[in-house]
Write an enzyme that holds these catalytic residues in place. Sequence first.
Site, PDB file in Angstrom:
ATOM      1  N   SER A 174      77.762 -19.816  42.634  1.00 38.29           N
ATOM      2  CA  SER A 174      76.613 -19.525  43.521  1.00 38.29           C
ATOM      3  C   SER A 174      77.121 -19.612  44.915  1.00 38.29           C
ATOM      4  O   SER A 174      78.414 -20.300  45.210  1.00 38.29           O
ATOM      5  CB  SER A 174      75.563 -20.545  43.491  1.00 38.29           C
ATOM      6  OG  SER A 174      74.731 -20.137  44.461  1.00 38.29           O
TER       7      SER A 174
ATOM      8  N   TYR B 282      71.847 -28.584  42.576  1.00 35.88           N
ATOM      9  CA  TYR B 282      72.642 -27.164  42.371  1.00 35.88           C
ATOM     10  C   TYR B 282      73.993 -26.952  43.005  1.00 35.88           C
ATOM     11  O   TYR B 282      75.015 -26.473  42.457  1.00 35.88           O
ATOM     12  CB  TYR B 282      71.485 -26.424  42.471  1.00 35.88           C
ATOM     13  CG  TYR B 282      71.778 -24.969  42.101  1.00 35.88           C
ATOM     14  CD1 TYR B 282      71.932 -24.470  40.806  1.00 35.88           C
ATOM     15  CD2 TYR B 282      72.138 -23.730  43.150  1.00 35.88           C
ATOM     16  CE1 TYR B 282      72.149 -23.252  40.432  1.00 35.88           C
ATOM     17  CE2 TYR B 282      72.518 -22.414  42.728  1.00 35.88           C
ATOM     18  CZ  TYR B 282      72.530 -22.084  41.295  1.00 35.88           C
ATOM     19  OH  TYR B 282      72.831 -20.718  40.962  1.00 35.88           O
TER      20      TYR B 282
END
Length: 275
Positions: free
Chosen positions: A153, A166
Amino acid sequence: MGVAGGREGGGSGVEQDLAGRFALVTGAGRGIGAAVTDALVARGARVLATDLDATAVKAAADRHGDRVVAGALDVTDAAAVERTVADAERAIGPLDIAVNVAGILRGARVVDLDDADWAGVFAVNTDGVLHVSRAVARRMTARGRGSIVTVASNAAGVPRAGMAAYAASKAAAVMFTKCLGLEVAPYGVRCNTVSPGSTLTDMQRAMWDRSPGGPEAGQRAVIEGDLAAYRTGIPLGRIAEPADVADAVAFLVSDRARHITLHDLYVDGGATLRA
């Protein structure tokens, strides 16, 4: 594992540059994982599509007939990963490609972050990448070929409020994949990461649903930027589709990228300004 039914996969007008290759894709039940499966099949590969949700991955595989084998897999279970890889190689053949897509997001400010949520995010996003990559790398190095791609990401490279677990788990997955790539490069195995920005997936829509102004406001804030969240917008002015990310993966696992390894390819429309 069972062979999925349905029509034969494959895309017209797409170069069959992965013909004869066998690939493992995790998190293939929906979103980016399903799109990666589609992209690899369209380019001639046969795919073992896995997901924790057996129903979802079978449904995603049904459209490709015997080009896709669907299987339930919990990437947090190292023994299950090892069995799946071993069984697949015995039944179908050597794995040439592995794509780590399985991932979860549990958002919270650090002061409110639950220990179980932190551990759960790392168990999937980081430990799962270790389990899958290690299992396939052992076999790929012995054969002197192979390609591993981890879908990470852009949050791994830019701080995001409310996304510490995350972002940290994805940053760890990126560095792990690079370190693995350094170790296996002498054996002809390449390891790269693809780091998407905001993409039209169930995970992204769930974040918009929690937006104070509703889904439309949430999407608009991503594209236009949100000063209160210290977040730039997307210069290209659009949210990525899963296929945009899948095409980047398909390139990196192909021979067109044969001299690319230890690379982190951002697919975010310029959102991070490559900070």
